[in-house]
Design a protein around this motif. Structure first.
Motif, PDB file in Angstrom:
ATOM      1  N   ASP A 151       0.841  -1.194   0.000  1.00  0.00           N
ATOM      2  CA  ASP A 151       0.000   0.000   0.000  1.00  0.00           C
ATOM      3  C   ASP A 151       0.881   1.251   0.000  1.00  0.00           C
ATOM      4  N   PRO A 152       0.865   2.052  -1.081  1.00  0.00           N
ATOM      5  CA  PRO A 152       1.741   3.236  -1.136  1.00  0.00           C
ATOM      6  C   PRO A 152       1.383   4.301  -0.107  1.00  0.00           C
ATOM      7  N   ASP A 153       0.107   4.378   0.287  1.00  0.00           N
ATOM      8  CA  ASP A 153      -0.288   5.349   1.315  1.00  0.00           C
ATOM      9  C   ASP A 153       0.365   5.001   2.647  1.00  0.00           C
ATOM     10  N   LEU A 154       0.331   3.726   3.019  1.00  0.00           N
ATOM     11  CA  LEU A 154       0.952   3.303   4.276  1.00  0.00           C
ATOM     12  C   LEU A 154       2.464   3.490   4.232  1.00  0.00           C
ATOM     13  N   ILE A 155       3.071   3.214   3.073  1.00  0.00           N
ATOM     14  CA  ILE A 155       4.523   3.393   2.943  1.00  0.00           C
ATOM     15  C   ILE A 155       4.880   4.869   3.044  1.00  0.00           C
ATOM     16  N   ALA A 156       4.084   5.734   2.407  1.00  0.00           N
ATOM     17  CA  ALA A 156       4.351   7.178   2.488  1.00  0.00           C
ATOM     18  C   ALA A 156       4.262   7.661   3.933  1.00  0.00           C
ATOM     19  N   ARG A 157       3.258   7.199   4.655  1.00  0.00           N
ATOM     20  CA  ARG A 157       3.108   7.585   6.060  1.00  0.00           C
ATOM     21  C   ARG A 157       4.270   7.047   6.895  1.00  0.00           C
ATOM     22  N   GLN A 158       4.671   5.821   6.605  1.00  0.00           N
ATOM     23  CA  GLN A 158       5.768   5.222   7.358  1.00  0.00           C
ATOM     24  C   GLN A 158       7.067   5.981   7.155  1.00  0.00           C
ATOM     25  N   PRO A 257      10.891  -0.387  -2.933  1.00  0.00           N
ATOM     26  CA  PRO A 257      10.027  -1.066  -3.914  1.00  0.00           C
ATOM     27  C   PRO A 257       8.624  -1.207  -3.354  1.00  0.00           C
ATOM     28  N   ILE A 258       7.627  -0.867  -4.147  1.00  0.00           N
ATOM     29  CA  ILE A 258       6.245  -0.990  -3.691  1.00  0.00           C
ATOM     30  C   ILE A 258       5.458  -2.008  -4.512  1.00  0.00           C
ATOM     31  N   ALA A 259       6.027  -2.512  -5.602  1.00  0.00           N
ATOM     32  CA  ALA A 259       5.287  -3.492  -6.404  1.00  0.00           C
ATOM     33  C   ALA A 259       6.230  -4.235  -7.335  1.00  0.00           C
ATOM     34  N   PHE A 260       5.780  -5.414  -7.730  1.00  0.00           N
ATOM     35  CA  PHE A 260       6.411  -6.167  -8.811  1.00  0.00           C
ATOM     36  C   PHE A 260       5.309  -6.439  -9.831  1.00  0.00           C
ATOM     37  N   PHE A 279      -3.660  -5.807 -24.696  1.00  0.00           N
ATOM     38  CA  PHE A 279      -3.797  -6.416 -23.372  1.00  0.00           C
ATOM     39  C   PHE A 279      -2.616  -6.061 -22.483  1.00  0.00           C
ATOM     40  N   ARG A 280      -1.416  -6.097 -23.047  1.00  0.00           N
ATOM     41  CA  ARG A 280      -0.209  -5.788 -22.264  1.00  0.00           C
ATOM     42  C   ARG A 280      -0.243  -4.338 -21.788  1.00  0.00           C
ATOM     43  N   TRP A 281      -0.664  -3.432 -22.665  1.00  0.00           N
ATOM     44  CA  TRP A 281      -0.749  -2.018 -22.286  1.00  0.00           C
ATOM     45  C   TRP A 281      -1.783  -1.821 -21.179  1.00  0.00           C
ATOM     46  N   LYS A 282      -2.966  -2.415 -21.352  1.00  0.00           N
ATOM     47  CA  LYS A 282      -4.023  -2.246 -20.359  1.00  0.00           C
ATOM     48  C   LYS A 282      -3.631  -2.869 -19.028  1.00  0.00           C
ATOM     49  N   LEU A 283      -2.964  -4.024 -19.074  1.00  0.00           N
ATOM     50  CA  LEU A 283      -2.516  -4.679 -17.851  1.00  0.00           C
ATOM     51  C   LEU A 283      -1.573  -3.776 -17.071  1.00  0.00           C
ATOM     52  N   PHE A 284      -0.652  -3.127 -17.776  1.00  0.00           N
ATOM     53  CA  PHE A 284       0.323  -2.233 -17.135  1.00  0.00           C
ATOM     54  C   PHE A 284      -0.370  -1.054 -16.462  1.00  0.00           C
ATOM     55  N   HIS A 285      -1.209  -0.349 -17.195  1.00  0.00           N
ATOM     56  CA  HIS A 285      -1.835   0.863 -16.661  1.00  0.00           C
ATOM     57  C   HIS A 285      -2.902   0.552 -15.611  1.00  0.00           C
ATOM     58  N   LYS A 286      -3.681  -0.493 -15.823  1.00  0.00           N
ATOM     59  CA  LYS A 286      -4.684  -0.849 -14.818  1.00  0.00           C
ATOM     60  C   LYS A 286      -4.027  -1.300 -13.519  1.00  0.00           C
ATOM     61  N   SER A 287      -2.889  -1.965 -13.635  1.00  0.00           N
ATOM     62  CA  SER A 287      -2.166  -2.399 -12.437  1.00  0.00           C
ATOM     63  C   SER A 287      -1.669  -1.196 -11.644  1.00  0.00           C
ATOM     64  N   LEU A 288      -1.090  -0.216 -12.346  1.00  0.00           N
ATOM     65  CA  LEU A 288      -0.603   0.984 -11.659  1.00  0.00           C
ATOM     66  C   LEU A 288      -1.751   1.731 -11.000  1.00  0.00           C
ATOM     67  N   PHE A 290      -4.561   0.537  -9.919  1.00  0.00           N
ATOM     68  CA  PHE A 290      -5.061  -0.220  -8.765  1.00  0.00           C
ATOM     69  C   PHE A 290      -4.095  -0.093  -7.591  1.00  0.00           C
ATOM     70  N   ILE A 291      -2.811  -0.212  -7.856  1.00  0.00           N
ATOM     71  CA  ILE A 291      -1.804  -0.136  -6.786  1.00  0.00           C
ATOM     72  C   ILE A 291      -1.848   1.223  -6.093  1.00  0.00           C
ATOM     73  N   MET A 292      -2.015   2.297  -6.856  1.00  0.00           N
ATOM     74  CA  MET A 292      -1.943   3.647  -6.302  1.00  0.00           C
ATOM     75  C   MET A 292      -3.292   4.198  -5.857  1.00  0.00           C
ATOM     76  N   ARG A 293      -4.320   3.388  -5.907  1.00  0.00           N
ATOM     77  CA  ARG A 293      -5.664   3.889  -5.620  1.00  0.00           C
ATOM     78  C   ARG A 293      -5.786   4.426  -4.196  1.00  0.00           C
ATOM     79  N   SER A 294      -5.002   3.903  -3.248  1.00  0.00           N
ATOM     80  CA  SER A 294      -5.102   4.371  -1.862  1.00  0.00           C
ATOM     81  C   SER A 294      -4.587   5.800  -1.698  1.00  0.00           C
ATOM     82  N   LEU A 295      -3.870   6.321  -2.703  1.00  0.00           N
ATOM     83  CA  LEU A 295      -3.351   7.688  -2.625  1.00  0.00           C
ATOM     84  C   LEU A 295      -4.400   8.716  -3.039  1.00  0.00           C
ATOM     85  N   LYS A 296      -5.412   8.286  -3.773  1.00  0.00           N
ATOM     86  CA  LYS A 296      -6.375   9.234  -4.355  1.00  0.00           C
ATOM     87  C   LYS A 296      -7.087  10.086  -3.306  1.00  0.00           C
TER      88      LYS A 296
END
Length: 487
Positions: A151-158, A257-260, A279-288, A290-296
């Motif tokens: 979770d990038p929000d928790l890492i930022a706070r930490q 590192p926050i994701a693989f 599919f590869r493009w959408k997978l990349f952007h949708k993953s990012l 989703f990962i960063m959604r806690s920052l919104k």
């Protein structure tokens, strides 16, 4: 985009420039407050860390040791934990007591609230959900792609709560000036971008006194070869713009590192298949996204955080620069390979007129106004790619892209461009035999460089197959040494 603070690279400021005066942002000025969010005087000392006892967040030693025994040692099932707590409660009923936990859910929630330690890793899976062709289905359409993240929000706070960064904490956008009134760019918060973000946030009067926290990201797919074969890793890193460059370069856990990310593979015949590429493009952007959604939420609503100086402040996140090499940049920006991800200039005629900057609004307008083929050929835009930044406020991927210091400057400009160009020029001008003779003479001169502090020697010249970043930087110093002595 003005000189972003880099991740682990050289200082972006001219070393000779001395700061004579500084102007700080007057609205987003990181006003300290207490744990309840109430402002405190600027000269107030931070409140001492409250002593919650050694068993926090457990209410006492019995609760801690019970959880440790049941969860870690016995690894008891949820049903049995709840039954044990019910029996425990029944035995204490006549005495008015209660067990350490009311149920297994309460125990798990308490364990999850432990603040000590690293932010835990999580995993989600993605699978192709489009149309499947008749006959043999490609394996990439059937595979599950796992993305591991924190979770990038928790890492930022930490990271903000880490007192080790106390002397490298730089929370207020500023403008530094030398004695002649010229700007001096050093750390991230001295750049124009941080100031501009503060101006945008200052339009909301509720944000007065808050702290801008730009989050710096970077990713680069890499291959690690081992005896059993090779594995592709796609790490995503994050750092914070409120930490100074000196602390980022000091390897003190400010860049984490926050994701693989997933790396889809397919048979060679599908390498250029439009369906697989999309599919590869959408997978990349949708993953990012989703990962960063806690920052919104923290990009529009102030978040109370504790800072390295032990004061509390109200923070507002910004998606800061995204550091990547060129192949990664065109994927992030949704731009055709060979085009610039930041401006509209054509690679075949860079000097034609004054090409404008790419922006999120301009790209959306072009995609809406023209068909897919036109925007592809005329403007170098992949209409099928929707950048992940479109899901976040005040985030324009064309503005956020920053060069990868290693691949684009050190290895790209020096090794892949300058060194290769010199070799090709000598061969073209003098012929292959005479050109190789000149290159051998250059290698002998490099090998003859004397020992000197900070100057690495290359006994075999520059002819080594695998150039690392350290190799390139060391060889640049050797060549600079010769240029200085020749001059």
């Amino acid at each position: 985009m003005q000189r972003y603070g880099d991740i682990g690279g050289e200082n972006s400021a001219p070393r000779a420039a001395a700061v004579e005066s500084t102007a700080y942002h007057t609205v987003l000025n990181a006003v300290p407050c207490d744990k309840d969010g109430k402002s405190v005087p600027s000269n107030a000392q931070p409140a001492s860390v409250e002593a919650h006892g050694n068993w926090e967040p457990f209410k006492d030693r019995i609760a801690f040791e019970t959880a440790e025994f049941l969860y870690k040692e016995e690894q008891m099932s949820q049903t049995k934990i709840s039954k044990l707590m019910d029996l425990w409660a029944a035995s204490l009923l006549e005495h008015g007591g209660t067990p350490p936990f009311s149920s297994h859910a309460k125990m798990y929630k308490t364990i999850d609230s432990i603040a000590v330690g690293e932010v835990p890793w999580q995993t989600f899976s993605v699978k192709y959900a489009g149309e499947v062709p008749d006959g043999v289905t490609p394996s990439w359409m059937l595979a599950d792609y796992d993305i591991h993240y924190r979770d990038p929000d928790l890492i930022a706070r930490q990271r903000l709560d880490n007192s080790s960064f106390k002397d490298g904490f730089d929370p207020i956008p500023r403008r530094d000036f030398d004695r002649d009134g010229g700007r001096v760019y050093k750390d991230f918060m001295s750049g124009n971008w941080a100031w501009t973000q503060a101006d945008l946030l200052a339009e909301n009067p509720n944000n007065e006194g808050a702290m801008v926290v730009p989050l710096v990201f970077g990713s680069d797919k890499t291959t690690v070869s081992v005896a059993t074969g090779q594995n592709d890793y796609y790490p995503l890193y994050m750092s914070s713009g409120v930490i100074t460059n000196a602390y980022r370069r000091a390897h003190c856990n400010s860049v984490v590192p926050i994701a693989f990310l997933a790396t889809p593979k397919c048979a060679r015949k599908y390498d250029k298949c439009p369906i697989f590429q999309k599919f590869r493009w959408k997978l990349f952007h949708k993953s990012l996204a989703f990962i960063m959604r806690s920052l919104k939420p923290g990009m529009t609503t102030k978040q109370l955080v504790r800072c390295p100086d032990r004061h509390y402040r109200h923070a507002l996140y910004c998606l800061g620069p995204y550091i990547a090499d060129y192949p990664e940049q065109i994927l992030l920006a949704g731009v055709v390979s060979g085009w610039c991800p930041k401006c509209m200039a054509s690679k075949k005629n860079l000097d034609a007129g004054t090409p404008g900057r790419r922006t999120r609004e301009l790209t959306d307008m072009l995609i809406e106004a023209y068909d897919t083929e036109t925007v592809y050929k005329k403007y170098g835009i992949h209409a099928e790619i929707v950048p992940f930044t479109n899901d976040f406020p005040r985030a324009d991927i064309h503005e956020l892209l920053a060069p990868d210091l290693l691949h684009q400057i050190i290895k790209g400009t020096f090794k892949d461009h300058l060194v290769t160009w010199v070799g090709e020029y000598l061969t073209h001008t003098h012929g292959e035999t005479a050109g190789n003779t000149i290159l051998d003479d250059i290698d002998r001169r490099i090998a003859a460089a004397p020992s000197f502090p900070g100057l690495r020697r290359f006994p075999e010249g520059r002819r080594f197959k695998q150039w690392t970043g350290d190799d390139s930087k060391a060889l640049m110093k050797v060549r600079a040494y010769f240029f200085i002595n020749i001059a």
